[in-house]
Motif scaffolding. Structure first.
Motif, short mmCIF file in Angstrom:
data_model
loop_
_atom_site.label_atom_id
_atom_site.label_comp_id
_atom_site.label_asym_id
_atom_site.label_seq_id
_atom_site.Cartn_x
_atom_site.Cartn_y
_atom_site.Cartn_z
N PRO A 1 -12.06 31.19 -14.07
CA PRO A 1 -11.06 32.19 -13.68
C PRO A 1 -9.62 31.76 -13.98
O PRO A 1 -8.80 32.59 -14.37
CB PRO A 1 -11.29 32.35 -12.17
CG PRO A 1 -12.72 32.00 -11.98
CD PRO A 1 -12.97 30.88 -12.95
N MET A 2 -9.33 30.46 -13.81
CA MET A 2 -7.97 30.01 -14.10
C MET A 2 -7.69 29.97 -15.60
O MET A 2 -6.56 30.20 -16.03
CB MET A 2 -7.72 28.65 -13.46
CG MET A 2 -7.50 28.71 -11.96
SD MET A 2 -6.20 29.88 -11.47
CE MET A 2 -4.77 29.14 -12.26
N ARG A 3 -8.70 29.72 -16.40
CA ARG A 3 -8.50 29.79 -17.85
C ARG A 3 -8.23 31.22 -18.28
O ARG A 3 -7.38 31.47 -19.15
CB ARG A 3 -9.71 29.19 -18.58
CG ARG A 3 -9.81 27.67 -18.43
CD ARG A 3 -10.85 27.07 -19.34
NE ARG A 3 -12.22 27.36 -18.91
CZ ARG A 3 -12.89 26.64 -18.03
NH1 ARG A 3 -12.34 25.57 -17.47
NH2 ARG A 3 -14.15 26.96 -17.71
N ARG B 1 -1.18 22.31 -7.43
CA ARG B 1 -0.39 21.88 -8.60
C ARG B 1 -0.41 22.97 -9.65
O ARG B 1 -1.28 23.85 -9.67
CB ARG B 1 -0.96 20.58 -9.17
CG ARG B 1 -2.45 20.64 -9.50
CD ARG B 1 -3.04 19.26 -9.70
NE ARG B 1 -4.43 19.28 -10.14
CZ ARG B 1 -5.47 19.33 -9.32
NH1 ARG B 1 -5.27 19.37 -8.01
NH2 ARG B 1 -6.71 19.35 -9.79
N TRP B 2 0.57 22.92 -10.53
CA TRP B 2 0.72 23.93 -11.57
C TRP B 2 -0.20 23.63 -12.77
O TRP B 2 -0.67 22.50 -12.94
CB TRP B 2 2.15 23.99 -12.06
CG TRP B 2 3.22 24.32 -11.07
CD1 TRP B 2 4.46 23.73 -11.00
CD2 TRP B 2 3.24 25.35 -10.07
NE1 TRP B 2 5.22 24.30 -10.01
CE2 TRP B 2 4.50 25.30 -9.42
CE3 TRP B 2 2.30 26.31 -9.65
CZ2 TRP B 2 4.84 26.17 -8.38
CZ3 TRP B 2 2.64 27.17 -8.61
CH2 TRP B 2 3.89 27.10 -7.99
N TRP C 1 -4.71 32.82 -20.00
CA TRP C 1 -4.69 33.70 -21.16
C TRP C 1 -3.89 34.97 -20.85
O TRP C 1 -3.07 35.41 -21.64
CB TRP C 1 -6.12 34.08 -21.55
CG TRP C 1 -6.18 35.10 -22.66
CD1 TRP C 1 -6.12 34.88 -24.00
CD2 TRP C 1 -6.32 36.52 -22.49
NE1 TRP C 1 -6.19 36.06 -24.69
CE2 TRP C 1 -6.32 37.09 -23.79
CE3 TRP C 1 -6.44 37.36 -21.39
CZ2 TRP C 1 -6.43 38.46 -24.00
CZ3 TRP C 1 -6.56 38.73 -21.59
CH2 TRP C 1 -6.55 39.26 -22.88
N LEU C 2 -4.09 35.52 -19.64
CA LEU C 2 -3.39 36.73 -19.24
C LEU C 2 -1.88 36.52 -19.23
O LEU C 2 -1.11 37.39 -19.66
CB LEU C 2 -3.87 37.14 -17.84
CG LEU C 2 -3.44 38.50 -17.31
CD1 LEU C 2 -4.22 39.60 -17.97
CD2 LEU C 2 -3.63 38.55 -15.79
N VAL C 3 -1.44 35.35 -18.77
CA VAL C 3 -0.02 35.08 -18.60
C VAL C 3 0.66 34.64 -19.90
O VAL C 3 1.79 35.04 -20.19
CB VAL C 3 0.17 34.01 -17.51
CG1 VAL C 3 1.62 33.51 -17.46
CG2 VAL C 3 -0.25 34.55 -16.15
N TYR D 1 -11.47 29.74 -7.98
CA TYR D 1 -10.24 29.47 -8.72
C TYR D 1 -9.78 28.03 -8.52
O TYR D 1 -9.52 27.31 -9.49
CB TYR D 1 -9.13 30.42 -8.27
CG TYR D 1 -9.29 31.83 -8.79
CD1 TYR D 1 -8.52 32.30 -9.84
CD2 TYR D 1 -10.22 32.70 -8.22
CE1 TYR D 1 -8.65 33.59 -10.32
CE2 TYR D 1 -10.37 34.00 -8.68
CZ TYR D 1 -9.59 34.44 -9.73
OH TYR D 1 -9.73 35.72 -10.21
N PHE D 2 -9.66 27.61 -7.26
CA PHE D 2 -9.14 26.28 -6.94
C PHE D 2 -10.14 25.55 -6.05
O PHE D 2 -10.36 25.95 -4.90
CB PHE D 2 -7.79 26.38 -6.22
CG PHE D 2 -6.77 27.19 -6.96
CD1 PHE D 2 -6.25 26.76 -8.17
CD2 PHE D 2 -6.31 28.40 -6.44
CE1 PHE D 2 -5.31 27.50 -8.86
CE2 PHE D 2 -5.38 29.15 -7.12
CZ PHE D 2 -4.87 28.71 -8.33
#
Length: 284
Positions: free
Chosen positions: A176-178, A168-169, A182-184, A235-236
């Motif tokens: 790592p996903m946080r 899921r999005w 931030w990067l995106v 990550y997931f």
């Protein structure tokens, strides 16, 4: 629109030119349907592994298209390693997603990247391969799932393997996903992406939001589907692959790999060899 076997779109009638393909690797720039230039490479595949023996069932007509993860590109060592193992099982097409490496455009982090993958698959078929398998990692894993659900004539896949893909999005449940969000989403993060990671990220939000991987999975059948995920993915977590598999009961094959982390870096040669063998046996 005509269809082929069991709901697959009709295949190209172009016959393989295997003598031409065996002359050596190719490098080209592909053009997507929305006009983005995509850096792509073709390896005709090897007839032998490092023991000097050809893998059982090595098929001349099979091409494996590799979709790398976010901030990767076709020149990255981990992408080259993965492609090198898979070359023992068929020809390999690698490419850099938009905004990555030498490709044009900016990354949309899994949205318009389906056009990039479609261009790479179409190229494999134009080279004469009657069977094409897509193998994607992380962001590339979400892209191969969404692409397979479209069943695009001339750019369809005969089997699909998603490694370390999200279900899921907007997931932010791990550190790592946080950091990735931030990067995106932050201007300073996109600067880090451009100059530190060689990844140019689009500043606009998704509009509309594309179908998520878990929404796409039920539409992939009857195309064979493999979901591969590590139980130590930082990550997931494992609810992501389980959610994907549950969205296609009786169709998706799930491999939960003990001790494995995330994506290409964690997918060792033995696992990639198993994926290559799966591609040979499931691509029609």
């Amino acid at each position: 629109m005509s269809t082929g076997r069991a709901g697959h779109m009709a295949r190209s009638t172009v016959r393989p030119h295997f003598e031409t393909m065996r002359r050596g690797p190719l490098r080209t720039v592909l053009r997507t349907v929305d006009g983005v230039a995509i850096d792509a490479a073709y390896e005709p595949g090897s007839d032998a592994d490092d023991t000097g023996r050809a893998p059982t069932g090595h098929p001349d007509d099979l091409a494996i298209v590799v979709a790398h993860g976010f901030t990767g590109d076709l020149e990255r060592p981990h992408v080259r390693r993965v492609a090198g193992v898979l070359a023992g099982y068929g020809a390999v097409v690698t490419f850099s997603f938009r905004g990555h490496g030498a490709s044009g455009g900016r990354s949309t982090v899994g949205d318009r990247e389906v056009h990039d993958l479609a261009a790479a698959v179409r190229w494999a078929r134009e080279l004469g391969h009657s069977r094409v398998v897509t193998v994607g990692f992380s962001m590339g894993g979400s892209v191969v799932l969404r692409h397979a659900a479209l069943h695009q004539e001339g750019a369809d896949t005969d089997a699909v393997a998603a490694v370390s893909a999200p279900a899921r999005w907007y997931y932010r449940g791990t550190a790592p996903m946080r950091r990735l969000h931030w990067l995106v989403t932050r201007p300073e993060g996109r600067l880090v992406g451009r100059y530190g990671l060689r990844t140019r990220i689009h500043h606009r939000d998704w509009d509309p939001v594309p179908a998520s991987p878990v929404q796409s999975v039920p539409l992939i059948a009857p195309t064979p589907l493999l979901i591969v995920h590590g139980d130590q993915d930082g990550y997931f977590p494992v609810d992501h692959p389980r959610m994907l598999a549950e969205a296609a009961p009786g169709h998706a094959e799930l491999w939960l790999e003990p001790g494995m982390g995330h994506a290409e870096h964690a997918a060792d040669d033995a696992l990639m060899a198993r994926i290559g063998a799966w591609a040979v046996s499931h691509a029609g």
